[in-house]
Design a protein around this motif. Structure first.
Motif, short mmCIF file in Angstrom:
data_model
loop_
_atom_site.label_atom_id
_atom_site.label_comp_id
_atom_site.label_asym_id
_atom_site.label_seq_id
_atom_site.Cartn_x
_atom_site.Cartn_y
_atom_site.Cartn_z
N MET A 54 0.82 -1.35 0.10
CA MET A 54 -0.23 0.07 0.09
C MET A 54 0.90 1.31 0.06
O MET A 54 1.95 1.16 0.96
CB MET A 54 -0.72 -0.08 1.13
N ALA A 55 0.52 2.20 -0.79
CA ALA A 55 1.59 3.38 -1.13
C ALA A 55 1.73 4.13 0.30
O ALA A 55 2.77 4.51 0.48
CB ALA A 55 1.04 4.34 -2.26
N ILE A 56 0.54 4.33 1.01
CA ILE A 56 0.48 5.12 2.25
C ILE A 56 1.59 4.53 3.26
O ILE A 56 2.26 5.23 3.70
CB ILE A 56 -0.68 5.54 2.67
N LEU A 57 1.63 3.25 3.43
CA LEU A 57 2.47 2.73 4.47
C LEU A 57 3.77 2.67 3.97
O LEU A 57 4.74 2.86 4.63
CB LEU A 57 1.80 1.16 4.52
N ASP A 58 4.01 2.56 2.43
CA ASP A 58 5.20 2.50 1.86
C ASP A 58 6.19 3.77 2.10
O ASP A 58 7.28 3.90 2.23
CB ASP A 58 4.98 2.22 0.14
N VAL A 59 5.37 4.86 2.30
CA VAL A 59 5.98 6.31 2.66
C VAL A 59 5.84 6.63 3.77
O VAL A 59 6.42 7.76 4.18
CB VAL A 59 5.52 7.32 1.43
N GLY A 60 5.67 5.63 4.67
CA GLY A 60 5.75 5.90 6.38
C GLY A 60 4.47 6.63 7.01
O GLY A 60 4.26 7.25 7.95
N GLY A 61 3.53 6.76 5.95
CA GLY A 61 2.15 7.09 6.60
C GLY A 61 1.94 8.79 6.49
O GLY A 61 2.70 9.63 5.97
N TRP A 62 0.71 9.12 6.98
CA TRP A 62 0.68 10.30 7.24
C TRP A 62 1.27 11.19 7.92
O TRP A 62 1.79 10.77 9.46
CB TRP A 62 -0.91 10.78 7.54
N GLN A 63 1.81 12.43 7.86
CA GLN A 63 2.56 13.25 8.76
C GLN A 63 1.61 14.29 9.36
O GLN A 63 1.52 15.30 8.67
CB GLN A 63 3.76 13.85 7.82
N ALA A 64 1.04 14.08 10.34
CA ALA A 64 0.20 15.00 11.01
C ALA A 64 0.73 16.50 11.23
O ALA A 64 -0.08 17.33 11.03
CB ALA A 64 -0.19 14.39 12.42
N GLU A 65 2.02 16.68 11.26
CA GLU A 65 2.52 17.90 11.61
C GLU A 65 2.57 18.74 10.30
O GLU A 65 3.01 19.95 10.32
CB GLU A 65 3.91 17.90 12.40
N GLN A 66 2.63 18.25 9.04
CA GLN A 66 2.59 18.84 7.79
C GLN A 66 1.33 19.53 7.31
O GLN A 66 0.25 18.90 7.54
CB GLN A 66 3.02 17.58 7.00
N PRO A 67 1.26 20.76 7.51
CA PRO A 67 0.15 21.52 7.33
C PRO A 67 -0.56 21.25 5.85
O PRO A 67 -1.65 21.31 5.69
CB PRO A 67 0.36 22.95 7.47
N THR A 68 0.17 20.90 4.87
CA THR A 68 -0.28 20.35 3.79
C THR A 68 -0.12 18.77 3.42
O THR A 68 0.32 18.35 2.43
CB THR A 68 0.30 21.29 2.62
N GLU A 69 -0.65 18.15 4.27
CA GLU A 69 -0.27 16.72 4.36
C GLU A 69 -0.68 16.04 3.21
O GLU A 69 -0.15 15.11 2.60
CB GLU A 69 -0.81 15.79 5.38
N ASP A 70 -1.69 16.37 2.37
CA ASP A 70 -2.31 15.77 1.09
C ASP A 70 -0.97 15.89 -0.10
O ASP A 70 -0.80 14.86 -0.58
CB ASP A 70 -3.56 15.84 0.84
N ILE A 71 -0.66 17.16 -0.07
CA ILE A 71 0.26 17.13 -1.19
C ILE A 71 1.51 16.61 -0.77
O ILE A 71 2.41 16.13 -1.67
CB ILE A 71 0.30 18.63 -1.79
#
Length: 56
Positions: free
Chosen positions: A1-18
């Protein structure tokens, strides 16, 4: 799964989608435009609600 491959969501990132999209591309994943997908969101109706949303 792509999201797991890149380490998941970074909550501290204000523009986490991009940010996660860029991380996925760096790791060799491809993104595609899907015009049939719909989503809904709650839009702040007052200034205090907008400020609260932006501080998250």
């Amino acid at each position: 799964m792509a999201i797991l491959d890149v380490g998941g969501w970074q909550a501290e990132q204000p523009t986490e989608d991009i940010a996660i999209s860029w991380d996925m591309q760096v790791h060799g994943w491809q993104a595609y435009f899907a015009p049939h997908i719909r989503f809904f969101m709650d839009v702040p109706e007052t200034l205090p609600e907008l400020v609260k949303q932006r501080r998250r």
